[in-house]
Design a protein around this motif. Structure first.
Motif, PDB file in Angstrom:
ATOM      1  N   UNK A   1      47.393 -30.598 143.801  1.00 49.94           N
ATOM      2  CA  UNK A   1      48.287 -29.901 142.872  1.00 49.94           C
ATOM      3  C   UNK A   1      47.669 -28.603 142.370  1.00 49.94           C
ATOM      4  N   UNK A   2      46.358 -28.641 142.090  1.00 48.93           N
ATOM      5  CA  UNK A   2      45.642 -27.447 141.640  1.00 48.93           C
ATOM      6  C   UNK A   2      45.572 -26.428 142.778  1.00 48.93           C
ATOM      7  N   UNK A   3      45.295 -26.912 143.975  1.00 50.69           N
ATOM      8  CA  UNK A   3      45.226 -26.040 145.146  1.00 50.69           C
ATOM      9  C   UNK A   3      46.556 -25.306 145.367  1.00 50.69           C
ATOM     10  N   UNK A   4      47.647 -26.048 145.337  1.00 49.15           N
ATOM     11  CA  UNK A   4      48.952 -25.423 145.584  1.00 49.15           C
ATOM     12  C   UNK A   4      49.347 -24.487 144.451  1.00 49.15           C
ATOM     13  N   UNK A   5      49.078 -24.878 143.215  1.00 51.96           N
ATOM     14  CA  UNK A   5      49.425 -24.013 142.084  1.00 51.96           C
ATOM     15  C   UNK A   5      48.629 -22.700 142.139  1.00 51.96           C
ATOM     16  N   UNK A   6      47.358 -22.793 142.512  1.00 53.05           N
ATOM     17  CA  UNK A   6      46.538 -21.586 142.617  1.00 53.05           C
ATOM     18  C   UNK A   6      47.078 -20.671 143.721  1.00 53.05           C
ATOM     19  N   UNK A   7      47.495 -21.263 144.834  1.00 53.93           N
ATOM     20  CA  UNK A   7      48.054 -20.450 145.917  1.00 53.93           C
ATOM     21  C   UNK A   7      49.342 -19.765 145.472  1.00 53.93           C
ATOM     22  N   UNK A   8      50.216 -20.484 144.777  1.00 53.16           N
ATOM     23  CA  UNK A   8      51.476 -19.895 144.310  1.00 53.16           C
ATOM     24  C   UNK A   8      51.207 -18.790 143.296  1.00 53.16           C
ATOM     25  N   UNK A   9      50.225 -18.969 142.431  1.00 52.41           N
ATOM     26  CA  UNK A   9      49.870 -17.921 141.472  1.00 52.41           C
ATOM     27  C   UNK A   9      49.322 -16.684 142.184  1.00 52.41           C
ATOM     28  N   UNK A  10      48.556 -16.907 143.258  1.00 51.58           N
ATOM     29  CA  UNK A  10      48.058 -15.777 144.042  1.00 51.58           C
ATOM     30  C   UNK A  10      49.223 -15.027 144.700  1.00 51.58           C
ATOM     31  N   UNK A  11      50.177 -15.760 145.248  1.00 52.41           N
ATOM     32  CA  UNK A  11      51.360 -15.111 145.831  1.00 52.41           C
ATOM     33  C   UNK A  11      52.090 -14.288 144.774  1.00 52.41           C
ATOM     34  N   UNK A  12      52.247 -14.886 143.603  1.00 46.95           N
ATOM     35  CA  UNK A  12      52.937 -14.202 142.513  1.00 46.95           C
ATOM     36  C   UNK A  12      52.191 -12.931 142.125  1.00 46.95           C
ATOM     37  N   UNK A  13      50.879 -12.995 142.118  1.00 49.14           N
ATOM     38  CA  UNK A  13      50.068 -11.821 141.803  1.00 49.14           C
ATOM     39  C   UNK A  13      50.194 -10.710 142.836  1.00 49.14           C
ATOM     40  N   UNK A  14      50.599 -11.076 144.051  1.00 47.80           N
ATOM     41  CA  UNK A  14      50.802 -10.083 145.106  1.00 47.80           C
ATOM     42  C   UNK A  14      52.254  -9.637 145.203  1.00 47.80           C
ATOM     43  N   UNK A  15      53.066  -9.990 144.211  1.00 47.06           N
ATOM     44  CA  UNK A  15      54.427  -9.472 144.162  1.00 47.06           C
ATOM     45  C   UNK A  15      55.524 -10.434 144.574  1.00 47.06           C
ATOM     46  N   UNK A  16      55.182 -11.627 145.059  1.00 43.63           N
ATOM     47  CA  UNK A  16      56.209 -12.577 145.458  1.00 43.63           C
ATOM     48  C   UNK A  16      56.883 -13.136 144.214  1.00 43.63           C
ATOM     49  N   UNK A  17      58.201 -13.212 144.249  1.00 38.23           N
ATOM     50  CA  UNK A  17      58.953 -13.786 143.136  1.00 38.23           C
ATOM     51  C   UNK A  17      59.964 -14.783 143.683  1.00 38.23           C
TER      52      UNK A  17
END
Length: 98
Positions: free
Chosen positions: A38-54
């Motif tokens: 869960x932590x792994x996936x949440x961190x990946x989604x936050x990284x995507x969000x930081x790169x502009x993905x919404x």
């Protein structure tokens, strides 16, 4: 494909490659050192969000916007005018009865 669609495909491909690499590294690490999935996936989604993905809801396609524009508008105008001229005598004739 449009330039926008090409860019989106490239972004998806790049994100998938990064996710695959991170998953390989996560799976290769000793089980006791792995972060919870869960932590792994949440961190990946936050990284995507930081790169502009919404995350946005899917939008309905406007059928009028998707229509192909005519290359020769003069020819289309002439065809429309010819159709109108052909229909005018028919309409006049219908109104003159009586």
């Amino acid at each position: 494909m449009s330039a926008k669609a090409d860019a989106q495909k490239r972004a998806i491909d790049e994100a998938a490659d990064v996710l695959a690499q991170r998953m390989r590294e996560w799976a290769a690490s000793p089980a006791e050192e792995r972060e919870p999935v869960e932590v792994f996936t949440r961190r990946f989604m936050l990284d995507l969000n930081g790169h502009g993905w919404r995350h946005t809801p899917a939008a309905r396609v406007n059928p009028l916007a998707a229509r192909r524009r005519l290359d020769d508008t003069a020819a289309a105008t002439a065809r429309g005018a010819a159709l109108a001229r052909n229909l005018l005598p028919q309409k006049r004739g219908e109104g003159e009865q009586g």
